[in-house]
Design an enzyme around this catalytic site. Structure first.
Site, PDB file in Angstrom:
ATOM      1  N   TYR A 154      -6.493 -12.007   9.493  1.00 59.73           N
ATOM      2  CA  TYR A 154      -7.301 -11.621   8.485  1.00 59.73           C
ATOM      3  C   TYR A 154      -6.735 -10.449   7.785  1.00 59.73           C
ATOM      4  O   TYR A 154      -6.317  -9.448   8.484  1.00 59.73           O
ATOM      5  CB  TYR A 154      -8.745 -11.338   8.760  1.00 59.73           C
TER       6      TYR A 154
ATOM      7  N   GLU B  65      -8.390 -10.635  -0.702  1.00 54.89           N
ATOM      8  CA  GLU B  65      -8.847 -11.330   0.707  1.00 54.89           C
ATOM      9  C   GLU B  65      -7.697 -12.484   1.108  1.00 54.89           C
ATOM     10  O   GLU B  65      -7.690 -13.457   0.450  1.00 54.89           O
ATOM     11  CB  GLU B  65     -10.232 -11.740   0.629  1.00 54.89           C
TER      12      GLU B  65
END
Ligand code: GDP
Ligand code: MN
Length: 404
Positions: free
Chosen positions: A125, A213
């Protein structure tokens, strides 16, 4: 401003960020063509088909009409068309779209990059955002990629790596290396990750974004580091510097009333209540909404008509509020500072007449320069408009008409 995944990946690629390659398609045939092109280009015969909507959770989401997921794999070319057809034109429901879902107009057909090899593919991530508290940018990364990061943050906060970057100095080499090291990488993958972080940060700054993101960032089985997903949020206030990026806006993804308000220069946010509000100034708009709540009502919207409210802006505001079927009463609260109350009152009356046939009661509270003249114009107009002097009185009148 949010942009689609396929657009975000193109933007990132322009800054040297490695991405999962793919082509966007708006029909099953075009999806097939896209797969043919990918095959010619990369030699892949495994594909992933991804719904393009401004919402996350597509992988677990479901297309209402067909039961297809929002992200599906096709292990042969001949499956692409059919699988794309099960997504295109459908309504995708994910945890982020609400029950009504989002219409899918385009899919991204990309290379399946989870191919087998020397090591297992691994998901990470990564996000970059503005940390207002410290006035710096922050890179957040985790080995727990691909999954719900909020869950990781709540139950395993120690698994989220944070690196703050002074915007005046920019990302330093040691910082990118520190993040890559903390992600447990070594060798080629480590070097690739350092490059990935560096180009991603350059893209973030270069596009004046407020949030990136990338979930997942993938380490492929042959140690490449790629962006498999990309959520990019560009700061609206900086769009004037990026005409090319501004063109990426997809109005179909935005609330139609908010789009219309934007065209008239109004600041409008739709809410769920039944009292439409039209106010000049954001602070007064917030106070008005509080006041409506205090007297037992519920605001249907936030609407700031700005400092230069006149008949045209008042009319545009009226039209937008009236399109919301939940609105049962409208409260106009204007402080006459630079604009005089009598001019606003005339604007209200003109707008009222021009729209005609407004069945909803309207309460107008005008305060400031020429307030009394304004109230007189409203009272003598013969229209179903009530005036009020204090905000409390206005809110009570709203409540009275709602109950009556
Ligand atoms: P999101 O669910 O909206 O965040 O969409 P993503 O782009 O993150 O895709 C959802 C999931 O699909 C990812 O977490 C991956 O696990 C999976 N996925 C995406 N691309 C591929 C691919 O090329 N191959 C495989 N096997 N899985 C993929
Ligand atoms: Mn994702």
């Amino acid at each position: 401003m949010n942009i689609h995944e396929y657009q975000a990946k193109e933007v990132l690629k322009g800054y040297g960020v490695k991405i999962q390659e793919g082509y966007v398609a708006d029909s099953p045939e075009a999806a097939h063509e896209a797969a043919v092109k990918l095959n010619a280009q990369t030699g892949t015969s495994w594909y992933v088909i991804k719904a393009q909507v401004h919402a996350g959770g597509r992988g677990k989401g479901e297309v209402k009409e067909t039961g297809s997921r929002g992200v599906v794999l096709a292990k042969k070319l001949d499956d692409v068309k059919e699988k794309a057809a099960a997504i295109l034109g459908g309504t995708l429901v994910t945890i982020q779209t609400g029950a009504e879902g989002k219409k899918v107009n385009k899919v991204l057909v990309a290379e399946d990059v989870y191919y087998p090899g020397a090591s297992e593919p691994k998901e990470y991530y990564m996000s970059i955002l503005l940390d207002r508290a410290t006035g710096s940018n922050v890179i957040m990364a985790s080995t727990e990629g691909g999954m719900d990061i909020e869950e990781v943050a709540e139950h395993h906060p120690e698994k989220i790596i944070k690196e703050w970057i002074d915007p005046k100095v920019g990302l330093q080499g040691f910082q990118a290396r520190k993040v890559a090291f903390k992600l447990g990488l070594s060798g080629t993958a480590f070097k690739e990750m350092v490059k990935f972080i560096t180009s991603l940060y350059n893209a973030y700054v270069g596009t004046d974004s407020s949030q990136f993101e990338i979930n997942p960032v993938l380490k492929t089985s042959d140690d490449k580091i790629l962006a498999v997903d990309a959520k990019v949020n560009i700061d609206d206030n900086a769009l004037f510097r990026h005409p090319k990026l501004a063109e990426l806006r997809d109005l179909a993804e935005e609330d139609p009333l908010e789009v219309e308000a934007g065209k008239s220069g109004l600041n409008y946010v739709k809410l769920d209540g039944n009292v439409g509000c039209m106010v000049n100034g954001a602070g007064l708009a917030m106070a008005t909404m509080d006041m409506i709540k205090l007297s037992g009502g519920d605001p249907a919207n936030f609407l700031d008509v700005g400092g230069g409210a006149n008949a045209t802006t008042v009319e545009a505001g009226f039209r937008i509020i009236l399109q919301d079927p939940n609105v049962k009463a409208i409260l106009i609260n204007v402080f006459g500072g630079i604009v005089r109350c009598d001019r606003i009152a005339n604007g209200v009356v003109e707008a009222y007449k021009s729209i005609g046939d407004i069945k909803i009661p309207i309460i107008v509270r005008l305060q400031g320069t020429n307030a009394e003249e304004g109230a007189k114009i409203i009272d003598e107009s013969g229209l179903k408009v009530q005036s009020a002097i204090t905000l409390k009185e206005a809110a009570e009148k709203v409540q009275a008409v709602l109950e009556g």
